[in-house]
Scaffold this motif. Structure first.
Motif, PDB file in Angstrom:
ATOM      1  N   UNK A 176     -26.999  19.000  -6.024  1.00  0.00           N
ATOM      2  CA  UNK A 176     -25.688  19.465  -5.586  1.00  0.00           C
ATOM      3  C   UNK A 176     -25.029  18.433  -4.669  1.00  0.00           C
ATOM      4  N   UNK A 177     -25.841  17.802  -3.826  1.00  0.00           N
ATOM      5  CA  UNK A 177     -25.306  16.807  -2.892  1.00  0.00           C
ATOM      6  C   UNK A 177     -24.753  15.580  -3.620  1.00  0.00           C
ATOM      7  N   UNK A 178     -25.425  15.167  -4.680  1.00  0.00           N
ATOM      8  CA  UNK A 178     -24.950  13.999  -5.422  1.00  0.00           C
ATOM      9  C   UNK A 178     -23.678  14.320  -6.215  1.00  0.00           C
ATOM     10  N   UNK A 179     -23.617  15.518  -6.778  1.00  0.00           N
ATOM     11  CA  UNK A 179     -22.414  15.926  -7.512  1.00  0.00           C
ATOM     12  C   UNK A 179     -21.208  15.916  -6.582  1.00  0.00           C
ATOM     13  N   UNK A 180     -21.331  16.589  -5.456  1.00  0.00           N
ATOM     14  CA  UNK A 180     -20.233  16.636  -4.492  1.00  0.00           C
ATOM     15  C   UNK A 180     -19.944  15.263  -3.900  1.00  0.00           C
ATOM     16  N   UNK A 181     -20.996  14.481  -3.680  1.00  0.00           N
ATOM     17  CA  UNK A 181     -20.823  13.143  -3.122  1.00  0.00           C
ATOM     18  C   UNK A 181     -20.017  12.230  -4.027  1.00  0.00           C
ATOM     19  N   UNK A 182     -20.242  12.338  -5.318  1.00  0.00           N
ATOM     20  CA  UNK A 182     -19.473  11.513  -6.258  1.00  0.00           C
ATOM     21  C   UNK A 182     -17.995  11.883  -6.249  1.00  0.00           C
ATOM     22  N   UNK A 183     -17.718  13.184  -6.184  1.00  0.00           N
ATOM     23  CA  UNK A 183     -16.322  13.618  -6.124  1.00  0.00           C
ATOM     24  C   UNK A 183     -15.673  13.142  -4.828  1.00  0.00           C
ATOM     25  N   UNK A 184     -16.406  13.261  -3.725  1.00  0.00           N
ATOM     26  CA  UNK A 184     -15.876  12.826  -2.426  1.00  0.00           C
ATOM     27  C   UNK A 184     -15.603  11.328  -2.418  1.00  0.00           C
ATOM     28  N   UNK A 185     -16.495  10.558  -3.015  1.00  0.00           N
ATOM     29  CA  UNK A 185     -16.314   9.108  -3.069  1.00  0.00           C
ATOM     30  C   UNK A 185     -15.058   8.742  -3.852  1.00  0.00           C
ATOM     31  N   UNK A 186     -14.833   9.417  -4.977  1.00  0.00           N
ATOM     32  CA  UNK A 186     -13.649   9.137  -5.797  1.00  0.00           C
ATOM     33  C   UNK A 186     -12.368   9.501  -5.045  1.00  0.00           C
ATOM     34  N   UNK A 187     -12.378  10.636  -4.353  1.00  0.00           N
ATOM     35  CA  UNK A 187     -11.187  11.048  -3.613  1.00  0.00           C
ATOM     36  C   UNK A 187     -10.927  10.119  -2.433  1.00  0.00           C
ATOM     37  N   UNK A 188     -11.991   9.717  -1.740  1.00  0.00           N
ATOM     38  CA  UNK A 188     -11.832   8.806  -0.608  1.00  0.00           C
ATOM     39  C   UNK A 188     -11.241   7.469  -1.063  1.00  0.00           C
ATOM     40  N   UNK A 189     -11.719   6.960  -2.194  1.00  0.00           N
ATOM     41  CA  UNK A 189     -11.190   5.700  -2.741  1.00  0.00           C
ATOM     42  C   UNK A 189      -9.699   5.819  -3.038  1.00  0.00           C
ATOM     43  N   UNK A 190      -9.313   6.933  -3.622  1.00  0.00           N
ATOM     44  CA  UNK A 190      -7.900   7.162  -3.949  1.00  0.00           C
ATOM     45  C   UNK A 190      -7.045   7.228  -2.683  1.00  0.00           C
ATOM     46  N   UNK A 191      -7.460   8.027  -1.711  1.00  0.00           N
ATOM     47  CA  UNK A 191      -6.655   8.208  -0.507  1.00  0.00           C
ATOM     48  C   UNK A 191      -6.539   6.916   0.296  1.00  0.00           C
ATOM     49  N   UNK A 192      -7.621   6.151   0.373  1.00  0.00           N
ATOM     50  CA  UNK A 192      -7.591   4.907   1.150  1.00  0.00           C
ATOM     51  C   UNK A 192      -6.730   3.831   0.496  1.00  0.00           C
ATOM     52  N   UNK A 193      -6.618   3.862  -0.831  1.00  0.00           N
ATOM     53  CA  UNK A 193      -5.805   2.857  -1.527  1.00  0.00           C
ATOM     54  C   UNK A 193      -4.313   3.108  -1.357  1.00  0.00           C
ATOM     55  N   UNK A 194      -3.953   4.350  -0.989  1.00  0.00           N
ATOM     56  CA  UNK A 194      -2.548   4.707  -0.756  1.00  0.00           C
ATOM     57  C   UNK A 194      -1.669   4.445  -1.982  1.00  0.00           C
ATOM     58  N   UNK A 195      -2.207   4.768  -3.165  1.00  0.00           N
ATOM     59  CA  UNK A 195      -1.436   4.672  -4.403  1.00  0.00           C
ATOM     60  C   UNK A 195      -1.131   6.090  -4.894  1.00  0.00           C
ATOM     61  N   UNK A 196      -0.070   6.276  -5.675  1.00  0.00           N
ATOM     62  CA  UNK A 196       0.234   7.621  -6.175  1.00  0.00           C
ATOM     63  C   UNK A 196      -0.625   8.056  -7.359  1.00  0.00           C
ATOM     64  N   UNK A 197      -0.893   7.143  -8.284  1.00  0.00           N
ATOM     65  CA  UNK A 197      -1.527   7.515  -9.550  1.00  0.00           C
ATOM     66  C   UNK A 197      -3.003   7.131  -9.538  1.00  0.00           C
ATOM     67  N   UNK A 198      -3.865   8.111  -9.737  1.00  0.00           N
ATOM     68  CA  UNK A 198      -5.298   7.879  -9.763  1.00  0.00           C
ATOM     69  C   UNK A 198      -5.753   7.203 -11.038  1.00  0.00           C
ATOM     70  N   UNK A 199      -7.020   6.819 -11.053  1.00  0.00           N
ATOM     71  CA  UNK A 199      -7.570   6.034 -12.165  1.00  0.00           C
ATOM     72  C   UNK A 199      -7.429   6.726 -13.517  1.00  0.00           C
ATOM     73  N   UNK A 200      -7.769   7.997 -13.595  1.00  0.00           N
ATOM     74  CA  UNK A 200      -7.756   8.688 -14.879  1.00  0.00           C
ATOM     75  C   UNK A 200      -6.338   9.076 -15.312  1.00  0.00           C
ATOM     76  N   UNK A 201      -5.525   9.478 -14.360  1.00  0.00           N
ATOM     77  CA  UNK A 201      -4.142   9.837 -14.675  1.00  0.00           C
ATOM     78  C   UNK A 201      -3.358   8.618 -15.170  1.00  0.00           C
ATOM     79  N   UNK A 202      -3.669   7.446 -14.628  1.00  0.00           N
ATOM     80  CA  UNK A 202      -3.008   6.210 -15.064  1.00  0.00           C
ATOM     81  C   UNK A 202      -3.194   6.001 -16.567  1.00  0.00           C
ATOM     82  N   UNK A 203      -4.383   6.277 -17.030  1.00  0.00           N
ATOM     83  CA  UNK A 203      -4.715   6.136 -18.435  1.00  0.00           C
ATOM     84  C   UNK A 203      -3.926   7.119 -19.293  1.00  0.00           C
TER      85      UNK A 203
END
Length: 349
Positions: A257-284
């Motif tokens: 459970x910790x790894x599942x949630x950790x992966x989601x948190x890592x992806x969200x943190x990367x998005x928020x820190x980059x300060x871009x509007x469109x995320x990796x998957x939505x861009x596609x």
């Protein structure tokens, strides 16, 4: 006849789906070879076969190679006919990918369509129903595409059994996308959805999200649902003035459970820190609507191989160039200017 090599770039099913969608929208026959050559099990799986047959259903296409494991398909589209359709994958394969295959052809047709989809609703390596509802369709609306969706049953891998409906409105007016800022961050939310699994798993996932994201207790939610089989998905949402980003990870037996949630948190943190509007998957996923519409520009994270492959397939089928420009270490811009009407309502850039 246009020939698309499914082994190029990342060599996955997206090449196949993009080719089908553009074939229908442009009314051009296509031969797709080496389908999913980059995967451990090449050829058509049930969800890819469902995409092919859904495409055939809405336009009366002549097809060959419509069988499990097929590595080559010929697709000769007819006119897209709006109406009521039901597409059942026959497995827990992603209903969202089938939906996205037929969405643009139906949006660009001359009438209202109602589509019922049966199969997986919250799958790994595919947008979930929640992603479609919260992130994808609101951005589509900015471009002038309108569709409403409603979930009727959840479906997790491997049992499937999910069902949802989409009401698809014909396009009235398309607009270019201009999205280089997401605006102020209005709210964040974490939703852990589970069916037929011990309650402590969702609790541990939410604890991990609070630890990694530092989000307050009141935005952390557990959603216990009914489904044909067990399943679990962690969904993190960031609501901004211009866009909503959804970062998701589906639970798997071999992942804690910790790894599942950790992966989601890592992806969200990367998005928020980059300060871009469109995320990796939505861009596609927004590229085809832009190319078939009025084009435009957005900024996003460093382009994935998935995105780069999709750009190349679009160029091969349409002649439209999509420019990728590095703006800074973490920010890239994506720009497209269609120079001829590519669809009945396509824009002149």
């Amino acid at each position: 006849m246009l020939v698309i090599d499914g082994s190029q770039g990342e060599g996955g099913g997206q090449i196949f789906r993009t080719s089908l969608t553009l074939s229908m929208c442009l009314q051009k026959p296509v031969r797709i070879k080496n389908i999913r050559a980059g995967r451990s099990k090449p050829g058509l799986l049930r969800q890819h076969l469902a995409c092919l047959r859904a495409g055939q259903a809405i336009c009366g296409a002549e097809i060959s190679g419509d069988e499990l494991g097929s590595t080559e398909v010929i697709f000769k589209p007819g006119r897209v006919v709006p109406g009521e359709y039901r597409f059942a994958i026959g497995s827990a394969g992603s209903t969202s990918l089938v939906f996205q295959t037929v969405l643009l052809p139906l949006l660009l047709s001359d009438g209202v369509s109602e589509v019922c989809l049966e199969g997986g609703t919250h799958n790994g390596h595919a947008p979930s129903f929640d992603f479609i509802e919260k992130s994808f369709l609101p951005l589509m609306a900015q471009l002038g595409y309108r569709a409403e969706i409603e979930l009727e049953r959840y479906g997790f891998y491997p049992a499937g059994g999910g069902q949802w409906r989409a009401l698809i409105q014909p396009v009235q007016e398309l607009k270019p996308l201009d999205l280089t800022s997401r605006g102020a961050l209005l709210a964040t939310e974490a939703v852990v959805t589970s069916a037929q699994i011990p309650g402590h798993i969702a609790k541990r996932e939410l604890q991990q999200i609070r630890k990694r994201c530092h989000w307050p207790e009141e935005v952390l939610h557990r959603r216990q649902v009914e489904s044909a089989g067990p399943g679990n998905i962690v969904s993190l949402r960031a609501f901004s003035e211009q866009i909503t980003e959804v970062a998701e990870v589906v639970g798997e037996k071999q992942l804690s459970a910790e790894r599942v949630a950790g992966r989601a948190a890592k992806a969200m943190k990367r998005y928020l820190e980059a300060d871009v509007p469109v995320g990796e998957h939505l861009a596609d996923q927004i590229l085809l609507p832009m190319v078939l519409g009025k084009g435009g520009r957005f900024t996003t994270l460093e382009p994935s191989l998935h995105l780069q492959t999709n750009i190349e397939v679009i160029r091969q089928l349409t002649g439209v160039e999509v420019a990728l420009t590095k703006e800074s270490d973490f920010v890239w811009s994506v720009t497209t200017h269609p120079n001829s009407p590519l669809s009945p309502l396509g824009g002149e850039g």
